[in-house]
Write an enzyme that holds these catalytic residues in place. Structure first.
Site, PDB file in Angstrom:
ATOM      1  N   LYS A 128       0.827  -1.200   0.000  1.00 36.30           N
ATOM      2  CA  LYS A 128       0.000   0.000   0.000  1.00 36.30           C
ATOM      3  C   LYS A 128       0.862   1.251   0.000  1.00 36.30           C
ATOM      4  CE  LYS A 128      -1.560   2.252   3.322  1.00 36.30           C
ATOM      5  NZ  LYS A 128      -1.264   3.576   3.984  1.00 36.30           N
ATOM      6  N   ASP A 146      -6.275   1.818   1.058  1.00 38.41           N
ATOM      7  CA  ASP A 146      -6.228   2.025   2.495  1.00 38.41           C
ATOM      8  C   ASP A 146      -7.619   1.743   3.056  1.00 38.41           C
ATOM      9  OD1 ASP A 146      -7.783   4.177   1.790  1.00 38.41           O
ATOM     10  OD2 ASP A 146      -6.480   5.696   2.683  1.00 38.41           O
TER      11      ASP A 146
END
Length: 231
Positions: A128, A146
């Site tokens: 991420k 997220d």
């Protein structure tokens, strides 16, 4: 709507969602302050379980003391800790920042690589964070997931997955690559400003008619302001 719509219809709806969100939030951008690739990488690492506002409060002094990867690599984690003490998990983050800096110096001439796989291998980074860094530095294409992106992707009916990597693949399937960077940012902003986790403000949402509101109940959605405004 999801469940009966074709893949083509879902892609068309996804584009409409992004067009409306962008029209309503033309200034959408990453809310972390940075002036170099290294500063962005460190700021995103610090933002884990910490607000962007808090990160922006601590990074000016941190960045002034450690302007390059070599500066981080030359110290111990305990030297970084005082600068980021108010960020969550600061000891682990300080350790990872120093370890990452050493790898950057030893393997990448002190520079931040723009390949997602290389970034993801760095201590405390992961896919991420690597994706966020890449899309803002012009590196590999990505649609980082997220908590906000994951929540909105599900509510909008673009995914049924829980794993962030699978959610990312689903979002990449419904949007063309040129929309991935802004799409990620728009979902983050919308999640922070309107589509809240516990009480989404559906009555104020510019894409309400395009959203199946999966997982949203009448009790979780906030009532209209007029209904709340009681003396």
């Amino acid at each position: 709507m999801p469940g009966r719509e074709t893949a083509a219809a879902r892609r068309e709806r996804a584009v409409k969602v992004m067009e409306r969100l962008e029209a309503s939030m033309p200034d959408a951008r990453i809310e972390l302050d940075y002036q170099s690739p290294l500063q962005l990488l460190v700021a995103v690492m610090l933002s884990a379980q910490c607000t962007d506002k808090r990160v922006n409060m601590v990074t000016p002094a941190l960045f002034q003391r450690f302007p390059t990867a070599r500066d981080y690599a030359a110290v111990q984690a305990s030297d970084v800790e005082p600068f980021i003490r108010t960020c969550g998990l600061y000891r682990a983050k300080a350790k990872n920042i120093v370890a990452t800096a050493k790898i950057l110096v030893e393997q990448h001439a002190g520079e931040v690589p723009l390949q997602r796989e290389l970034l993801a291998e760095l201590p405390g980074v992961g896919r991420k964070t690597a994706g966020v860094v890449c899309i803002h530095l012009g590196g590999d294409n990505a649609f980082p997931v997220d908590t906000h992106v994951k929540r909105l992707a599900y509510r909008l009916g673009f995914t049924t997955q829980e794993d962030p990597d699978k959610v990312e693949k689903d979002m990449q399937a419904v949007l063309p690559p040129e929309r991935w960077m802004m799409g990620h940012q728009l979902l983050v902003w919308h999640g922070r400003r309107t589509c809240f986790a516990r009480s989404p403000e559906c009555q104020h949402c510019v894409v309400a008619d395009l959203c199946p509101k999966k997982g949203v109940t009448s009790s979780s959605a906030k009532p209209k302001a007029s209904a709340r405004a009681k003396p």
